[in-house]
Design a protein around this motif. Structure first.
Motif, PDB file in Angstrom:
ATOM      1  N   ALA A 122       0.750  -1.292   0.065  1.00  0.00           N
ATOM      2  CA  ALA A 122       0.090   0.110   0.104  1.00  0.00           C
ATOM      3  C   ALA A 122       0.611   1.257  -0.062  1.00  0.00           C
ATOM      4  O   ALA A 122       0.542   2.329  -0.561  1.00  0.00           O
ATOM      5  CB  ALA A 122      -0.861   0.039   1.372  1.00  0.00           C
ATOM      6  N   LEU A 123       1.913   1.314   0.839  1.00  0.00           N
ATOM      7  CA  LEU A 123       2.934   2.199   0.733  1.00  0.00           C
ATOM      8  C   LEU A 123       3.289   2.653  -0.442  1.00  0.00           C
ATOM      9  O   LEU A 123       3.702   3.539  -1.075  1.00  0.00           O
ATOM     10  CB  LEU A 123       3.961   2.047   1.699  1.00  0.00           C
ATOM     11  N   ASN A 124       4.105   1.444  -1.191  1.00  0.00           N
ATOM     12  CA  ASN A 124       4.508   1.570  -2.440  1.00  0.00           C
ATOM     13  C   ASN A 124       3.537   2.211  -3.590  1.00  0.00           C
ATOM     14  O   ASN A 124       3.534   2.750  -4.637  1.00  0.00           O
ATOM     15  CB  ASN A 124       5.225   0.148  -2.888  1.00  0.00           C
ATOM     16  N   ARG A 125       2.310   1.708  -3.356  1.00  0.00           N
ATOM     17  CA  ARG A 125       1.199   2.166  -4.261  1.00  0.00           C
ATOM     18  C   ARG A 125       1.213   3.817  -4.125  1.00  0.00           C
ATOM     19  O   ARG A 125       1.126   4.395  -5.343  1.00  0.00           O
ATOM     20  CB  ARG A 125      -0.323   1.513  -4.010  1.00  0.00           C
ATOM     21  N   ALA A 126       1.209   4.470  -3.025  1.00  0.00           N
ATOM     22  CA  ALA A 126       1.197   5.647  -2.949  1.00  0.00           C
ATOM     23  C   ALA A 126       2.577   6.485  -3.293  1.00  0.00           C
ATOM     24  O   ALA A 126       2.451   7.418  -4.120  1.00  0.00           O
ATOM     25  CB  ALA A 126       1.117   6.118  -1.383  1.00  0.00           C
ATOM     26  N   ASP A 129       2.420   6.277  -7.254  1.00  0.00           N
ATOM     27  CA  ASP A 129       1.014   6.780  -7.616  1.00  0.00           C
ATOM     28  C   ASP A 129       0.414   5.923  -8.679  1.00  0.00           C
ATOM     29  O   ASP A 129      -0.076   6.325  -9.771  1.00  0.00           O
ATOM     30  CB  ASP A 129       1.270   8.270  -8.187  1.00  0.00           C
ATOM     31  N   LYS A 132      -5.636   2.633  -8.247  1.00  0.00           N
ATOM     32  CA  LYS A 132      -6.222   1.747  -7.633  1.00  0.00           C
ATOM     33  C   LYS A 132      -6.678   0.441  -8.482  1.00  0.00           C
ATOM     34  O   LYS A 132      -6.173  -0.801  -7.864  1.00  0.00           O
ATOM     35  CB  LYS A 132      -7.396   2.098  -6.719  1.00  0.00           C
TER      36      LYS A 132
END
Length: 332
Positions: A122-126, A129, A132
């Protein structure tokens, strides 16, 4: 032919290192006068890698492999030379560049120790960017390929080394990079987990057309994944080409593995070639490649054979011979 994804020209990385002798007197002297020497970690190498290639980047400890990967990923600035990766200059660390590459180091980890891998995902998704929907699709694919179903919810500290490495790979590939720099990704893993990681890297390469530059001291990794190898020693490039051609050039002999129905003395085995090893159950005999057919016929006719196979010399021996001959040619 597609333009190269990785282009390296005259790449150098030199360090100015303080040296002093042991002892209190030398320590005090060094406070007032220091002597330095230049360490040439990478000393003018050139190569290019095409889109979708899987290339082994090999060399002994201290050859400059990890230093080169760090320059290719932008973590280190070259002393001299030019580097282009996916059309970018790595040291500029542009966002568009960082979204196309990943560096996985077997001795480093990005997982948050007390949190489950899902939190790192989830951190790497942020950080990257990632939309979803794309993130969920990628996590689902990686979870299936790496069999992470029972792992992503456990704290990282409860995972085994192999389980952590699978999750490290997933975390590093969530943004679907075009270029993978893999530095000893199977170090410390058992044979089964090494095979799992190799299969995954091949599957990712084939699915996404990603370019892979792999360093490893496990020759099984290289043989399974890399048709081409780039070999450096003491910061200099000493070979760039087909792995099988390298083996044929450096060690053109073959090895005949003979499984025996009863023990045979080494003196009797030596009639068929150079005896590499022997025991009561089997023997390994080395012959020239051109003599394989005749040697096999003589062995089958003259020994109590239960099984026989012909193999190339181990890649470890090929590499050792390459380093030895390269250093002899350089006069060191």
């Amino acid at each position: 032919m597609s333009p190269a994804v990785i282009e390296v020209r005259g790449l150098q990385k030199h360090y100015r290192v303080h040296r002093r002798q042991a002892g209190a007197a030398a320590m005090v002297k060094s406070l007032f006068r220091r002597s330095y020497e230049t360490v040439k970690a990478v000393n003018g190498i050139d190569f290019a890698v095409a889109p979708g290639e899987r290339v082994g980047f090999l060399g002994p400890n201290g050859a400059g492999k990890t230093t080169t990967l760090k320059m290719l990923s932008g973590l280190l600035h070259p002393t001299a030379g030019e580097v282009k990766v996916a059309g970018f200059t790595p040291r500029h660390r542009e966002v568009a560049f960082l979204k196309q590459v990943t560096l996985v180091m077997g001795q480093k980890q990005q997982l948050l120790w007390d949190l489950p891998p899902a939190e790192t995902f989830a951190l790497n998704r942020a950080v990257y960017d990632i939309p979803k929907r794309e993130f969920e699709e990628t996590v689902s694919e990686l979870t299936q390929l790496l069999e992470l179903q029972d792992l992503v919810g456990k704290p990282a500290r409860q995972l085994s080394l192999g389980e952590r490495m699978k999750c490290e790979l997933a975390a590093a590939l969530l943004h679907r990079p075009r270029v993978l720099f893999l530095d000893e990704p199977t170090i410390g893993l058992d044979v089964s987990m090494q095979s799992t990681v190799r299969s995954f890297v091949r599957a990712y390469n084939e699915r996404y057309g990603a370019t892979v530059l792999l360093t490893s001291h496990y020759m099984e990794d290289v043989a399974a994944l890399c048709p081409r190898v780039i070999v450096i020693d003491r910061g200099r490039l000493i070979y760039d080409g087909d792995l099988r051609q390298l083996a044929l050039r450096v060690r053109p002999d073959k090895r005949i593995l003979v499984r025996l129905e009863r023990p045979v003395p080494a003196t009797e085995l030596s009639r068929f070639g150079v005896v590499v090893s022997s025991d009561a159950a089997q023997a390994v005999v080395q012959v020239r490649a051109a003599e394989v057919s005749g040697a096999v016929s003589r062995i089958l006719a003259g020994l109590p054979v239960s099984d026989l196979t012909v193999e190339d010399p181990p890649l470890e021996e090929v590499m050792s011979e390459l380093f030895r001959s390269s250093r002899e040619a350089a006069g060191s």
